[in-house]
Design a protein around this motif. Sequence first.
Motif, PDB file in Angstrom:
ATOM      1  N   TYR A 157      53.102 -43.800  40.945  1.00  0.00           N
ATOM      2  CA  TYR A 157      51.993 -43.509  41.850  1.00  0.00           C
ATOM      3  C   TYR A 157      51.960 -42.048  42.302  1.00  0.00           C
ATOM      4  N   GLN A 158      53.113 -41.460  42.550  1.00  0.00           N
ATOM      5  CA  GLN A 158      53.112 -40.071  42.998  1.00  0.00           C
ATOM      6  C   GLN A 158      52.573 -39.152  41.908  1.00  0.00           C
ATOM      7  N   ASP A 159      52.951 -39.399  40.662  1.00  0.00           N
ATOM      8  CA  ASP A 159      52.417 -38.603  39.551  1.00  0.00           C
ATOM      9  C   ASP A 159      50.914 -38.823  39.409  1.00  0.00           C
ATOM     10  N   ALA A 160      50.478 -40.055  39.627  1.00  0.00           N
ATOM     11  CA  ALA A 160      49.041 -40.331  39.584  1.00  0.00           C
ATOM     12  C   ALA A 160      48.314 -39.546  40.670  1.00  0.00           C
ATOM     13  N   ILE A 161      48.905 -39.474  41.855  1.00  0.00           N
ATOM     14  CA  ILE A 161      48.297 -38.722  42.962  1.00  0.00           C
ATOM     15  C   ILE A 161      48.149 -37.251  42.593  1.00  0.00           C
ATOM     16  N   LEU A 162      49.125 -36.690  41.915  1.00  0.00           N
ATOM     17  CA  LEU A 162      49.043 -35.281  41.502  1.00  0.00           C
ATOM     18  C   LEU A 162      47.873 -35.056  40.555  1.00  0.00           C
ATOM     19  N   ASP A 163      47.707 -35.957  39.586  1.00  0.00           N
ATOM     20  CA  ASP A 163      46.578 -35.812  38.656  1.00  0.00           C
ATOM     21  C   ASP A 163      45.248 -35.990  39.378  1.00  0.00           C
ATOM     22  N   LEU A 164      45.181 -36.940  40.283  1.00  0.00           N
ATOM     23  CA  LEU A 164      43.929 -37.187  41.006  1.00  0.00           C
ATOM     24  C   LEU A 164      43.603 -36.039  41.947  1.00  0.00           C
ATOM     25  N   SER A 165      44.614 -35.431  42.512  1.00  0.00           N
ATOM     26  CA  SER A 165      44.378 -34.259  43.363  1.00  0.00           C
ATOM     27  C   SER A 165      43.828 -33.110  42.529  1.00  0.00           C
ATOM     28  N   ALA A 166      44.346 -32.947  41.305  1.00  0.00           N
ATOM     29  CA  ALA A 166      43.818 -31.924  40.410  1.00  0.00           C
ATOM     30  C   ALA A 166      42.365 -32.228  40.042  1.00  0.00           C
ATOM     31  N   ALA A 167      42.059 -33.502  39.815  1.00  0.00           N
ATOM     32  CA  ALA A 167      40.681 -33.887  39.508  1.00  0.00           C
ATOM     33  C   ALA A 167      39.756 -33.559  40.669  1.00  0.00           C
ATOM     34  N   LEU A 168      40.237 -33.745  41.890  1.00  0.00           N
ATOM     35  CA  LEU A 168      39.406 -33.488  43.072  1.00  0.00           C
ATOM     36  C   LEU A 168      39.238 -31.995  43.354  1.00  0.00           C
ATOM     37  N   ILE A 169      40.174 -31.199  42.909  1.00  0.00           N
ATOM     38  CA  ILE A 169      39.970 -29.749  42.993  1.00  0.00           C
ATOM     39  C   ILE A 169      38.805 -29.347  42.088  1.00  0.00           C
ATOM     40  N   ALA A 170      38.757 -29.957  40.902  1.00  0.00           N
ATOM     41  CA  ALA A 170      37.677 -29.650  39.956  1.00  0.00           C
ATOM     42  C   ALA A 170      36.355 -30.279  40.379  1.00  0.00           C
ATOM     43  N   ASP A 171      36.421 -31.466  40.997  1.00  0.00           N
ATOM     44  CA  ASP A 171      35.204 -32.191  41.401  1.00  0.00           C
ATOM     45  C   ASP A 171      35.467 -32.861  42.746  1.00  0.00           C
ATOM     46  N   PRO A 172      35.274 -32.141  43.846  1.00  0.00           N
ATOM     47  CA  PRO A 172      35.618 -32.680  45.171  1.00  0.00           C
ATOM     48  C   PRO A 172      34.823 -33.928  45.565  1.00  0.00           C
ATOM     49  N   ALA A 173      33.697 -34.173  44.920  1.00  0.00           N
ATOM     50  CA  ALA A 173      32.861 -35.324  45.276  1.00  0.00           C
ATOM     51  C   ALA A 173      33.062 -36.504  44.327  1.00  0.00           C
ATOM     52  N   SER A 174      34.156 -36.518  43.593  1.00  0.00           N
ATOM     53  CA  SER A 174      34.400 -37.621  42.658  1.00  0.00           C
ATOM     54  C   SER A 174      34.815 -38.881  43.418  1.00  0.00           C
ATOM     55  N   VAL A 175      33.923 -39.838  43.487  1.00  0.00           N
ATOM     56  CA  VAL A 175      34.223 -41.103  44.167  1.00  0.00           C
ATOM     57  C   VAL A 175      35.311 -41.857  43.411  1.00  0.00           C
ATOM     58  N   ASP A 176      35.290 -41.765  42.088  1.00  0.00           N
ATOM     59  CA  ASP A 176      36.321 -42.416  41.289  1.00  0.00           C
ATOM     60  C   ASP A 176      37.703 -41.901  41.661  1.00  0.00           C
ATOM     61  N   ALA A 177      37.859 -40.575  41.683  1.00  0.00           N
ATOM     62  CA  ALA A 177      39.165 -39.989  41.987  1.00  0.00           C
ATOM     63  C   ALA A 177      39.604 -40.321  43.403  1.00  0.00           C
ATOM     64  N   LEU A 178      38.671 -40.278  44.358  1.00  0.00           N
ATOM     65  CA  LEU A 178      39.017 -40.594  45.743  1.00  0.00           C
ATOM     66  C   LEU A 178      39.467 -42.048  45.895  1.00  0.00           C
ATOM     67  N   THR A 179      38.758 -42.954  45.245  1.00  0.00           N
ATOM     68  CA  THR A 179      39.101 -44.371  45.365  1.00  0.00           C
ATOM     69  C   THR A 179      40.446 -44.668  44.718  1.00  0.00           C
ATOM     70  N   LEU A 180      40.648 -44.139  43.536  1.00  0.00           N
ATOM     71  CA  LEU A 180      41.910 -44.378  42.857  1.00  0.00           C
ATOM     72  C   LEU A 180      43.062 -43.721  43.602  1.00  0.00           C
ATOM     73  N   ARG A 181      42.840 -42.524  44.161  1.00  0.00           N
ATOM     74  CA  ARG A 181      43.919 -41.883  44.916  1.00  0.00           C
ATOM     75  C   ARG A 181      44.232 -42.672  46.182  1.00  0.00           C
ATOM     76  N   ALA A 182      43.202 -43.232  46.810  1.00  0.00           N
ATOM     77  CA  ALA A 182      43.443 -44.083  47.977  1.00  0.00           C
ATOM     78  C   ALA A 182      44.344 -45.255  47.613  1.00  0.00           C
ATOM     79  N   SER A 183      44.093 -45.883  46.477  1.00  0.00           N
ATOM     80  CA  SER A 183      44.934 -46.995  46.035  1.00  0.00           C
ATOM     81  C   SER A 183      46.361 -46.531  45.781  1.00  0.00           C
ATOM     82  N   ALA A 184      46.500 -45.378  45.121  1.00  0.00           N
ATOM     83  CA  ALA A 184      47.838 -44.862  44.838  1.00  0.00           C
ATOM     84  C   ALA A 184      48.575 -44.507  46.124  1.00  0.00           C
ATOM     85  N   TYR A 185      47.864 -43.909  47.077  1.00  0.00           N
ATOM     86  CA  TYR A 185      48.487 -43.631  48.376  1.00  0.00           C
ATOM     87  C   TYR A 185      48.953 -44.927  49.036  1.00  0.00           C
ATOM     88  N   ARG A 186      48.088 -45.938  49.032  1.00  0.00           N
ATOM     89  CA  ARG A 186      48.455 -47.206  49.668  1.00  0.00           C
ATOM     90  C   ARG A 186      49.694 -47.804  49.022  1.00  0.00           C
TER      91      ARG A 186
END
Length: 267
Positions: A157-186
């Motif tokens: 999950y921590q590695d997934a969070i790193l990739d999703l954070s990189a995705a959000l730097i490229a696209d801050p409004a990505s609902v997909d990345a935000l939702t998946l990162r929320a799950s990984a954080y949880r």
Amino acid sequence: MRQNKHRSAVAVVLIWLSLGAAPARAEAPTALPDAGTRYQDCMRLARTTPAKGLERARAWEEHGGAGGARHCAAVALLGLGKFDAAAARLEELAWGLPVDSPESVRVQLLSQAGQAWLNARQPGKAHAVLSAAVDLAPRDPELRIDRAMALAAAQRYQDAILDLSAALIADPASVDALTLRASAYRLSGRHKAATADIDRALALAPDTPDALLERGILRQLAGDRTGAAADWLRLINHHADTPAAAIARRNLKRAGQRRATGGAQSR
């Protein structure tokens, strides 16, 4: 994004693997060596009638079809649910492209191969091929999201969070990345960060099915049974036929059973 059908609320990250990921991205790379009218016709058949599409692709390949015929066959195999075979074909096709092929075509084929490996329940192979794609296109947020799915499937999950954070730097409004990162954080025990991400995702897209499911889970964990039920009922009312709605129904049923027996809430 998109995802297969057996996920639980305990590992909601994996819903992302069941909402059609591989087929949704099986678009035709227009720069394949023999892309043309015959290729487009074959691809249409592969998507609408996969068995006939596979037959057409094999016949074409036997009579000189090159990359186009093999890609059409891979898409047909995806439609037939033969994800291992499709993934192997897509990966082989990606690495077998002529050296002067556009890099974007190789990246697209590797992405499709990675999604197929995910659907085949092979996150290790998915991670390997998606890492190769990320190496070629490190700023592509969709590739980062796809690789995060493979990492989440392996409970990294921590590695997934790193990739999703990189995705959000490229696209801050990505609902997909935000939702998946929320799950990984949880799933990493970071509920405050998860809540911040899911609230942001739903502010951007209020009726996103998996975001409603995730917020309901977070609310339930926080002891807000009323809020959790409201999110899951909204999900069911607006997206009744989705895998997320099926999980929401199970969660509501379990919550009702616990209330009836006086048991404690759990995921």
